[in-house]
Design a protein around this motif. Sequence first.
Motif, short mmCIF file in Angstrom:
data_model
loop_
_atom_site.label_atom_id
_atom_site.label_comp_id
_atom_site.label_asym_id
_atom_site.label_seq_id
_atom_site.Cartn_x
_atom_site.Cartn_y
_atom_site.Cartn_z
N ILE A 36 0.83 -1.21 0.00
CA ILE A 36 0.00 0.00 0.00
C ILE A 36 0.86 1.25 0.00
N ASP A 37 1.89 1.25 0.82
CA ASP A 37 2.77 2.42 0.90
C ASP A 37 3.42 2.71 -0.45
N LYS A 38 3.87 1.69 -1.13
CA LYS A 38 4.53 1.87 -2.43
C LYS A 38 3.52 2.32 -3.49
N LEU A 39 2.32 1.76 -3.46
CA LEU A 39 1.29 2.14 -4.43
C LEU A 39 0.87 3.59 -4.27
N VAL A 40 0.64 4.01 -3.04
CA VAL A 40 0.22 5.39 -2.78
C VAL A 40 1.32 6.36 -3.17
N CYS A 100 -0.99 5.89 -7.14
CA CYS A 100 -2.13 5.03 -7.43
C CYS A 100 -3.29 5.31 -6.46
N ALA A 101 -4.50 5.08 -6.95
CA ALA A 101 -5.68 5.04 -6.07
C ALA A 101 -5.85 3.58 -5.66
N VAL A 102 -5.97 3.33 -4.36
CA VAL A 102 -5.98 1.95 -3.85
C VAL A 102 -7.32 1.64 -3.19
N LYS A 103 -7.94 0.56 -3.65
CA LYS A 103 -9.20 0.09 -3.06
C LYS A 103 -8.93 -1.27 -2.43
N VAL A 104 -9.40 -1.47 -1.19
CA VAL A 104 -9.04 -2.69 -0.49
C VAL A 104 -10.28 -3.39 0.06
N TYR A 105 -10.14 -4.72 0.19
CA TYR A 105 -11.17 -5.50 0.87
C TYR A 105 -10.49 -6.66 1.60
N ASP A 106 -10.87 -6.86 2.84
CA ASP A 106 -10.46 -8.01 3.64
C ASP A 106 -11.66 -8.34 4.53
N PRO A 107 -12.03 -9.61 4.65
CA PRO A 107 -13.25 -9.95 5.41
C PRO A 107 -13.17 -9.64 6.90
N ASP A 132 -7.11 6.79 6.22
CA ASP A 132 -7.85 6.81 4.96
C ASP A 132 -6.95 6.93 3.73
N LYS A 133 -5.78 6.31 3.79
CA LYS A 133 -4.90 6.30 2.61
C LYS A 133 -5.51 5.51 1.46
N VAL A 134 -6.43 4.59 1.82
CA VAL A 134 -7.05 3.71 0.83
C VAL A 134 -8.57 3.80 0.96
#
Length: 436
Positions: free
Chosen positions: A342-346, A350-357, A369-371
């Motif tokens: 995430i740190d490298k993408l931001v 990049c715009a980063v969208k995440v999902y984890d259950p 709120d970086k992602v």
Amino acid sequence: MNIAIVGTGYVGLVSGTCFAEMGIDVTCVDIDRQKIDRLQNGEIPIYEPGLEDMVKRNVDAGRLHFTTDLATCLDKVEVVFSAVGTPPDEDGSADLKYVLAVARTFGQHIKKYTILVTKSTVPVGTAQKVKTAIQEELAKRGEKIDFDVASNPEFLKEGAAVKDFMTPDRVVVGTESMRARKIMTRLYKPFMLSGERMIFTDIPSAEMIKYAANSMLATRISFMNDIANLCEKVGADVNMVRKGIGSDTRIGRKFLYAGCGYGGSCFPKDVKALIRTAEQNGYEMKVLKAVEEVNEKQKSILFEKLQKHYDGNLKGKTIALWGLAFKPETDDMREAPALVLIDKLVTAGCAVKVYDPISMPECKRRIGDKVVYCRDMYDAAVDADVLLLVTEWKEFRMPSFAVLKKTMADKIIIDGRNIYDKEEVAEHGFTYYKIG
């Protein structure tokens, strides 16, 4: 039998609850008043399958208690487990201040023979420091009270901790005393009914066993990641290589999966601590230093593949991440590869969208709120140029590639855990990259 466990993290809470499940009266102690209040109300501070119901059941049965004051329960217990944190110092060594604080409290308040058992992962030689701290406190009191110290390292896997404790493949106990050995044997007897799996050792050996075990597992992971990276360069398939070497009974199949690096509370910390212990004793752990180096580099492998695909031009790209925890069935993000990614993408724009259950609240606590946090796996993929699979949760194993094809802006999947079939993904029109 009555025991106390100091520390209500993964190790302490799981251990205490499982002992209570076997009919032992357990008092769990923690200096965090808010955490104790939550536990007394049936709220557990960690995610671990099966644990919440077991906590509630044993609290209701009157076998599991919670307090902030170890002194209040010392009179009635035979054994005190120390399961407090041992965070790494700046030099990588384990910080023993919490372990020694428990020892001092123990020495200040015991009135009869009691065993202090270290369950936290600690360097070789810690038991002697614990023993000295207790003796110093007893001397201040002018008391001569018999006690023993012992080492009982834990081997719990996050996500399967309850099962691991209830049906252990081994229980290691390091002790100098036959009296302590008999008590520890009686304590663990309910877990040994299907076969004797207790291993008694001297204390330094018990302390070393935990570090050696985790370091060996970390070594296997880094070794396979190194092999995977070479496979890509020579045209071999790491999955076939894994099957080929894993069928050798001397090697076995476990922990030979290539991926985007290991994380969690144990492997990174324990590898660093063992390297530091060696340095303090005039020895260099060359293999473990390489294991650590490979793993840190591997956490960037998905980002490097992404950069290569777009010739380094990632600004403005929308990236979907499936999985944030360092492994499935936990909300633990300590040393998680997702944080590095995430740190490298931001940073790359990049715009980063995440999902984890499970671990999105933990992610938000760590990075804010970086992602963009999405309601489900397909929501994260909407308008994404690339999908990165980071953690192999079960719900990610058989996605609808037809849905992804309709919703994603570009059709690229980078599989950080090698769970998809390349041909199946390609049939749906996706460009697919894996590890090795």
